[in-house]
Design a protein around this motif. Structure first.
Motif, PDB file in Angstrom:
ATOM      1  N   THR A   1      23.821  47.398 -39.332  1.00 38.37           N
ATOM      2  CA  THR A   1      22.665  46.914 -38.567  1.00 38.37           C
ATOM      3  C   THR A   1      21.787  45.925 -39.339  1.00 38.37           C
TER       4      THR A   1
ATOM      5  N   GLU B   1      20.005  43.018 -37.208  1.00 40.49           N
ATOM      6  CA  GLU B   1      19.025  43.551 -36.268  1.00 40.49           C
ATOM      7  C   GLU B   1      17.744  43.968 -37.002  1.00 40.49           C
ATOM      8  N   GLU B   2      17.896  44.584 -38.164  1.00 40.26           N
ATOM      9  CA  GLU B   2      16.723  45.018 -38.922  1.00 40.26           C
ATOM     10  C   GLU B   2      15.971  43.828 -39.516  1.00 40.26           C
TER      11      GLU B   2
END
Length: 380
Positions: free
Chosen positions: A148, A151-152
């Protein structure tokens, strides 16, 4: 009335020399530096102690240790932030880039979740409220080998004033953990894995790197540019990896694992950062190149406390013995990291700069910290 700090009869560690003199800080800024052992009325007699710039820390895991003091123990965050801040102040660190991991793994028992955005908000709120003793900036550790990452990272932007983004690839079998035995000892102790779980962990990380590695690296470099952050490499091992780092626009290299990589950094003009614990212990706990070897080869520019805050000051005095050059050694924990992070207002004893200073006496070869001031205010 102006707030004044006047330290006299001190050995001032300047950029090129150590001189006996006095320094005056008014309203948080250095306003005067003079040579001589005279102690004016109202000044603090430093009795020949060293006075040097406050230490600048670019990469420390210390905040994460306070947030999670034991595996799966989530400590109250403001309390953890304040304890971390006070601990760093007590070791002479007056500027810190707090390293927060971005990039999580949800697909395995050994995975971990996202935390950086929430913690960054709490840190920034505490900073804005004036709760900290010292100066805090954000450092995002971009875990390439994750699910992820992008996205982070998308949750951060220029308003967060992220100072550093470091490119991390902890895929087993390369970089820091070329030796799987060293990785196994580290991970099984920290997470309590058995042999089967460790094998599954290694296989999963390799799968993630193959699936996401290239896209995550490209995306993380782009995000660092969007933030306006300095980009750092991490655990480069080969000259080819350093070439890639240089092409990405890396400003400094965190913990190159081989002399080959350090030499390649020097050829590219990339500053080399090594860990203070490596220097203090006499070698790397992962079996990688020793910081002392790079220091003796004049391939060391910056020291980071890494996982032992008190090691940063001690490392400067060890380097001073190795090089027989106190100003050059102190620069590795003050001026050089400040420059690498793009901070021009600190890291040196010069008029017009921030009044971040520390007073140090030596006991044998061990530095004894006797005072810490952040912008002229005593914090330890």
């Amino acid at each position: 009335m102006s707030e004044v700090l006047h330290l006299a009869n001190a050995r001032l560690v300047l950029t090129e020399d150590v001189v006996t003199g006095q320094i005056v800080i008014v309203d948080g800024q250095i306003t005067r530096i003079e040579e001589g052992d005279h102690v004016p009325r109202g000044a603090v007699d430093c009795e020949g102690d060293f006075v040097m710039p406050g230490l600048v820390e670019l990469h420390t895991d210390n905040l994460e240790r306070h947030i999670e003091p034991r595996p799966k123990v989530d400590w109250p965050h403001l309390s953890a932030l304040l304890a971390h801040d006070a601990e760093l102040a007590s070791t002479g660190i007056t500027t810190v880039f707090d390293a927060l991991r971005v990039g999580s793994i949800h697909s395995a028992k050994t995975g971990y979740g996202a935390y950086a955005r929430k913690l960054a908000d709490e840190l920034l709120d505490a900073r804005a409220a004036g709760h900290f003793k010292i100066s805090h900036f954000l450092h995002l550790r971009a875990e390439i080998c994750s699910e992820t990452l992008l996205e982070e990272m998308a949750a951060f932007g220029p308003k967060d004033r992220v100072g550093i983004v470091s490119l991390m690839d902890h895929t087993p079998g390369q970089r820091q953990f070329r030796d799987l035995t060293a990785l196994k000892n580290y991970v099984t102790k920290k997470r309590g894995m058995n042999n089967v779980e460790f094998a599954e962990h290694v296989a999963n990380l390799k799968r993630l790197q193959a699936q996401f590695g290239a896209r995550h690296e490209t995306g993380a470099v782009a995000e660092a540019r969007r933030y306006g952050a300095v980009l750092a490499s991490h655990d480069d091992t080969t000259a080819d990896q350093v070439d890639t780092s240089a092409a990405n626009g890396v400003g400094f290299a965190e913990f190159p694992t081989t002399r080959e990589a350090a030499a390649a950094c020097r050829s590219h003009g990339i500053a080399v950062m090594m860990g203070a614990p490596n220097l203090v212990r006499g070698g790397s706990h992962s079996g990688n190149v020793a910081a002392r070897e790079l220091a003796e080869a004049e391939m060391l520019n910056i020291i980071s406390s890494d996982y032992v805050p008190s090691a940063l000051l001690l490392s400067a005095f060890l380097l001073a013995d190795i090089w027989d050059n106190m100003p050059a050694a102190v620069a590795c924990v003050t001026q050089n990291p400040a420059k690498a992070a793009g901070l021009s207002d600190r890291g040196r004893l010069e008029t017009g700069l921030r009044g971040d200073v520390i007073r140090v006496r030596t006991v044998g070869n061990t530095p004894l910290l006797r005072g810490v001031w952040s912008q002229g205010d005593r914090v330890a």
